[in-house]
Design an enzyme around this catalytic site. Structure first.
Site, PDB file in Angstrom:
ATOM      1  N   HIS A   9       0.841  -1.207   0.000  1.00  0.00           N
ATOM      2  CA  HIS A   9       0.000   0.000   0.000  1.00  0.00           C
ATOM      3  C   HIS A   9       0.870   1.249   0.000  1.00  0.00           C
ATOM      4  O   HIS A   9       2.034   1.233   0.417  1.00  0.00           O
ATOM      5  CB  HIS A   9      -0.938   0.008   1.204  1.00  0.00           C
ATOM      6  CG  HIS A   9      -0.207   0.038   2.521  1.00  0.00           C
ATOM      7  ND1 HIS A   9       0.333   1.191   3.045  1.00  0.00           N
ATOM      8  CD2 HIS A   9       0.074  -0.953   3.403  1.00  0.00           C
ATOM      9  CE1 HIS A   9       0.914   0.917   4.197  1.00  0.00           C
ATOM     10  NE2 HIS A   9       0.770  -0.385   4.442  1.00  0.00           N
ATOM     11  N   GLU A  85      -2.418  -7.345   7.081  1.00  0.00           N
ATOM     12  CA  GLU A  85      -1.151  -7.201   7.774  1.00  0.00           C
ATOM     13  C   GLU A  85      -1.119  -8.064   9.024  1.00  0.00           C
ATOM     14  O   GLU A  85      -2.155  -8.407   9.606  1.00  0.00           O
ATOM     15  CB  GLU A  85      -0.923  -5.725   8.148  1.00  0.00           C
ATOM     16  CG  GLU A  85       0.409  -5.435   8.827  1.00  0.00           C
ATOM     17  CD  GLU A  85       1.641  -5.794   7.995  1.00  0.00           C
ATOM     18  OE1 GLU A  85       1.877  -7.001   7.742  1.00  0.00           O
ATOM     19  OE2 GLU A  85       2.389  -4.883   7.616  1.00  0.00           O
TER      20      GLU A  85
END
Length: 191
Positions: A9, A85
């Site tokens: 990201h 994550e």
């Protein structure tokens, strides 16, 4: 043939502040938006026939994926929890200073990379590796995947058979696309 284009990201507000996001979220910065736009342009320039476009379900990756999709011809993005994550448990959202203040000495002897897995209630490396390995086994054709720093390290390690120490020392820039193909990993710069 299986080919994966792995993307971290774009830069977030908490990246800038030195806060560890884990399963929590913060918005992309202007730099993060520009990084995602550049990645989208680079992907479009590769002229790929993409079979799957997947993202972690966390907001920062979905926002990055939406920006990338605006520049590249991609199928609809599908979220996959296995790309989320690594959770740092009660350390999510904290800085190193916060962690050291609340858990004195717990980070002593850690490296710049292995400290992630010292959280008393966070996800273990082995658990993260197993979920990521399961995701990798299902890949077929050409996949574009938007994920996170730690997960990107573990994906590349699982793909190439690296040890935990080797995995955790891999770079995780936010302006590179990692091409995983034919047992090789190649960085594609977007600058």
């Amino acid at each position: 043939m299986t080919e994966i284009y792995l993307i971290r990201h774009g830069e977030t507000e908490w990246n800038v502040q030195g806060r560890f996001q884990g399963k929590l979220d913060s918005a992309l910065t202007d730099t993060g938006v520009r990084q995602a736009e550049a990645i989208g342009r680079r992907l479009a320039g590769l002229d790929l026939s993409i079979d799957a476009f997947v993202s972690s379900p966390l907001r920062r990756t979905r926002q990055t994926a939406a920006i990338i999709a605006g520049s590249a011809n991609l199928p609809a993005v599908q979220c996959d929890d296995r790309l989320a994550e690594v959770s740092l448990g009660s350390w999510d959202g904290l800085t190193h200073i916060d962690i050291d203040a609340q858990w004195p000495g717990l980070l002593d002897g850690s490296t710049p990379f292995d400290w992630f897995f010292r959280s008393p209630d966070g996800e273990s490396y082995d658990a993260a590796f197993l979920r990521i390995e399961s995701w990798l086994r299902e890949r077929q054709g050409v996949t574009v995947a938007v994920s996170h720093g730690l997960v990107s390290r573990i994906i590349r390690a699982a793909y190439s058979g690296l040890s935990k120490a080797e995995a955790l020392s891999l770079p995780v820039p936010q302006d590179v696309i990692w091409r995983l193909s034919n047992g090789r990993i190649e960085p594609l710069s977007v600058s």
